[in-house]
Motif scaffolding. Structure first.
Motif, PDB file in Angstrom:
ATOM      1  N   ASP A   1       0.852  -1.206   0.000  1.00 31.49           N
ATOM      2  CA  ASP A   1       0.000   0.000   0.000  1.00 31.49           C
ATOM      3  C   ASP A   1       0.879   1.243   0.000  1.00 31.49           C
ATOM      4  OD1 ASP A   1      -1.764   2.041   0.393  1.00 31.49           O
ATOM      5  OD2 ASP A   1      -2.498   1.356   2.349  1.00 31.49           O
TER       6      ASP A   1
ATOM      7  N   GLU B   1      -0.192   4.319  -0.796  1.00 34.42           N
ATOM      8  CA  GLU B   1      -1.049   5.520  -0.684  1.00 34.42           C
ATOM      9  C   GLU B   1      -1.000   6.359  -1.968  1.00 34.42           C
ATOM     10  OE1 GLU B   1      -0.841   7.272   3.193  1.00 34.42           O
ATOM     11  OE2 GLU B   1      -0.724   5.287   4.104  1.00 34.42           O
ATOM     12  N   LEU B   2      -0.541   7.626  -1.874  1.00 39.86           N
ATOM     13  CA  LEU B   2      -0.543   8.471  -3.074  1.00 39.86           C
ATOM     14  C   LEU B   2       0.711   8.307  -3.932  1.00 39.86           C
ATOM     15  CD1 LEU B   2      -2.154  11.665  -1.564  1.00 39.86           C
ATOM     16  CD2 LEU B   2      -3.024  10.462  -3.574  1.00 39.86           C
TER      17      LEU B   2
ATOM     18  N   SER C   1      -2.945   5.167  -5.043  1.00 41.78           N
ATOM     19  CA  SER C   1      -4.191   5.878  -5.351  1.00 41.78           C
ATOM     20  C   SER C   1      -3.912   7.023  -6.326  1.00 41.78           C
ATOM     21  CB  SER C   1      -4.782   6.443  -4.050  1.00 41.78           C
ATOM     22  OG  SER C   1      -5.729   7.436  -4.356  1.00 41.78           O
ATOM     23  N   ARG C   2      -4.863   7.304  -7.194  1.00 46.37           N
ATOM     24  CA  ARG C   2      -4.775   8.457  -8.098  1.00 46.37           C
ATOM     25  C   ARG C   2      -4.818   9.745  -7.271  1.00 46.37           C
ATOM     26  NH1 ARG C   2      -9.351   9.769 -12.709  1.00 46.37           N
ATOM     27  NH2 ARG C   2      -8.186  11.403 -13.760  1.00 46.37           N
TER      28      ARG C   2
ATOM     29  N   TYR D   1      -5.201   2.902  -8.636  1.00 48.64           N
ATOM     30  CA  TYR D   1      -6.669   2.860  -8.609  1.00 48.64           C
ATOM     31  C   TYR D   1      -7.241   4.262  -8.595  1.00 48.64           C
ATOM     32  CZ  TYR D   1      -6.104   3.227  -3.474  1.00 48.64           C
ATOM     33  OH  TYR D   1      -5.743   3.612  -2.223  1.00 48.64           O
ATOM     34  N   ASN D   2      -8.435   4.385  -9.167  1.00 50.59           N
ATOM     35  CA  ASN D   2      -9.084   5.684  -9.299  1.00 50.59           C
ATOM     36  C   ASN D   2      -9.480   6.224  -7.926  1.00 50.59           C
ATOM     37  OD1 ASN D   2     -10.160   7.883 -10.624  1.00 50.59           O
ATOM     38  ND2 ASN D   2     -11.190   6.616 -12.164  1.00 50.59           N
ATOM     39  N   ASN D   3      -9.491   7.558  -7.791  1.00 54.33           N
ATOM     40  CA  ASN D   3      -9.988   8.161  -6.545  1.00 54.33           C
ATOM     41  C   ASN D   3     -11.377   8.757  -6.774  1.00 54.33           C
ATOM     42  OD1 ASN D   3      -9.284  10.223  -8.199  1.00 54.33           O
ATOM     43  ND2 ASN D   3      -7.962  11.290  -6.752  1.00 54.33           N
TER      44      ASN D   3
ATOM     45  N   LYS E   1     -11.910   2.551  -8.682  1.00 55.90           N
ATOM     46  CA  LYS E   1     -11.841   2.862  -7.253  1.00 55.90           C
ATOM     47  C   LYS E   1     -12.320   1.655  -6.431  1.00 55.90           C
ATOM     48  CE  LYS E   1     -13.346   6.632  -4.204  1.00 55.90           C
ATOM     49  NZ  LYS E   1     -14.410   6.316  -3.278  1.00 55.90           N
TER      50      LYS E   1
ATOM     51  N   GLY F   1      -9.756  -1.043  -6.363  1.00 58.88           N
ATOM     52  CA  GLY F   1      -8.635  -0.644  -5.512  1.00 58.88           C
ATOM     53  C   GLY F   1      -8.963  -0.866  -4.053  1.00 58.88           C
ATOM     54  N   GLU F   2     -10.163  -0.479  -3.660  1.00 62.14           N
ATOM     55  CA  GLU F   2     -10.559  -0.642  -2.253  1.00 62.14           C
ATOM     56  C   GLU F   2     -10.690  -2.119  -1.886  1.00 62.14           C
ATOM     57  OE1 GLU F   2     -12.726   3.712  -2.045  1.00 62.14           O
ATOM     58  OE2 GLU F   2     -13.964   1.920  -2.319  1.00 62.14           O
TER      59      GLU F   2
END
Ligand code: BES
Ligand code: ZN
Length: 446
Positions: A138, A140-141, A159-160, A183-185, A210, A213-214
């Motif tokens: 993971d 994150e950004l 994350s996007r 993954y899309n935000n 998204k 991704g989650e």
């Protein structure tokens, strides 16, 4: 020169339409009744014969027997053969116009025994047949500080947002990640479609939704189980346009009308509405209009490779001679005409400049004559094959069902839910009659 000619065509179409629709100058009811009968006789020749159940069968074949028909794949080619064989059975001589398509990457992602839908950006590395397997990290950004030595040998899940995609990938690879999944935000049904600019990644890269991704973060990552990302590069592929032409007898250098639909789809989407629907309606119009005498040349054109950048229609228009372009009256382009989504109550007429033209005006006149139930909306929008005609100087309209006011498309667009069950036979009948009457008004021998 061309301007004068199309202005004259518009005028005659409008006059024709108004005499059909209102016959205001004739006064007596007998003459009015005759005019009405004539109007009906002319339109009825087409609309009586349009059978939406036939269109439904074409959609069944394309979306269920074949499924997704991605440009350059075997399924796309099978769709082209189906179209070609049908048109041949209707008595047309067919031209198959082959063209090359840009190299592209396609991928699959497997996690916990499930397939996750991915989009592979140009600039990603590919994998071997076995794919790249690894556990997730993971990140994150994807800022440099989001990575620890733990990422080494793992696939970074990012994350996007905030950083460019290329920078996220660069940070991940510099920290030792062997692959990257972004993954899309924002909500959206299609997997994230990234542009990396000129950046060439040294590792495989995939974009996902998204929701996916989650799910990876919550259900896969904690167990440390491996996912497998497989990316294949397709090079030197081809696609094809199928062209069925009817020329009028005894007319030299006739004007040409192009009636078109794309038959390819995006990955994972069976493409029942996008765009087996348009294809199926144009096929049914070709069957009907095979047998009537014409004043103009009528071309039914089925495009491949629309979804990867209007490649088929750009090729078709680029192959028209200057003389053919001059003789071209217009283009009716059908794309997504059959959704059963209850909010898509309007038939949008998308033009590149948002202005009406011979095609939209003829459709408006036909809608008035036939009293079709769905309001027509003129709208400024590209994103389909009418763009190629517009850019070639040919008046064009994309007919597409949308929600009035918002211009929203159905939620199944570009998803695995774009299936036959979400196509309305009644709406296919309506668009078939509307376009059939419009086309016949322009090309029919009156
Ligand atoms: N039928 C769709 C969507 C469409 C058509 C949207 C007309 C809006 C107006 C079309 O096949 C499509 O998905 N187009 C792409 C763009 C194209 C240039 C690859 C899109 O809108 O993402
Ligand atoms: Zn489409």
């Amino acid at each position: 020169m061309r301007k004068n000619k199309s202005a004259a065509v518009v005028l005659s179409a409008v006059l024709l339409a108004s005499s059909f629709a209102y016959s205001p100058t004739f006064g007596t009811s007998t003459v009015q009744a005759e005019a009405t009968e004539y109007k009906h006789a002319f339109d009825q020749k087409v609309i009586k014969r349009f059978k939406a159940e036939r269109s439904m069968r074409h959609i069944q074949f394309l979306s269920e027997q074949l499924g997704p028909r991605v440009a350059g794949t075997e399924e796309e080619e099978k769709a082209a053969s189906y179209i070609k064989n049908l048109l041949t059975s209707y008595g047309f001589d067919i031209e198959v116009q082959e063209f090359s398509i840009p190299d592209r990457l396609m991928g699959t992602l497997e996690a916990n025994g499930n397939e996750v839908r991915v989009n592979i950006p140009a600039g990603s590395a590919s994998t071997d047949e076995a794919g790249l397997s690894g556990s997730l990290y993971d990140a994150e950004l994807g800022f440099p500080e989001d990575f620890t030595s733990e990422v080494e040998g793992k696939i970074a899940l990012i994350s996007r947002g905030e950083l460019t995609f290329a920078n996220k990938i660069k940070n991940a690879t510099e920290a030792g990640a062997v692959g990257v999944i972004i993954y899309n935000n924002q909500k959206g049904s299609a997997p994230l479609n990234m542009s990396l600019g000129d950046y060439e990644a040294s590792v495989p890269v995939a974009g996902i939704t998204k929701v996916s991704g989650e799910a990876l973060l919550n259900d896969v990552l904690p167990s440390n189980s491996e996912v497998t990302l497989t990316i294949e590069r397709f090079e030197n592929s081809t696609s094809q346009n199928i062209i069925a032409t009817r020329t009028p007898k005894h007319v030299e250098d006739p004007d040409i009308l192009h009636v078109t639909a794309h038959y390819d789809s995006v990955q994972y989407a069976p493409g029942a509405n996008d765009n087996a629907s348009g294809t199926s309606v144009v096929l049914e119009l070709a069957r009907i209009l095979k047998s009537y005498p014409l004043d103009k040349e009528l071309r039914f054109v089925f495009f491949g490779a629309e979804e990867i950048g209007l490649v088929g229609s750009k090729h078709y228009v680029s192959e028209l001679s200057e003389d053919e372009v001059k003789r071209s009256t217009g283009n009716f382009n059908l794309d997504m005409v059959g959704t059963d989504w209850d909010q898509a109550t309007s038939i949008y007429m998308n033009t590149l400049d948002g202005q009406s033209n011979i095609v939209s005006e003829t459709a408006v006149a036909a809608a008035q004559r036939l009293d079709t139930p769905s309001p027509l909306t003129l709208y400024k929008r590209g994103a389909s094959d009418h763009v190629s005609f517009y850019e070639g100087g040919i008046p064009s309209v994309n007919f597409i069902r949308r929600e009035p006011g918002t211009a929203d498309l159905e939620p199944y667009y570009h998803t695995p839910q774009d299936v036959l069950e979400h196509v309305s036979e009644e709406r296919l009948q309506e668009i078939g009659e509307l376009i059939g009457a419009s086309v016949y008004q322009i090309v029919g021998n009156k």
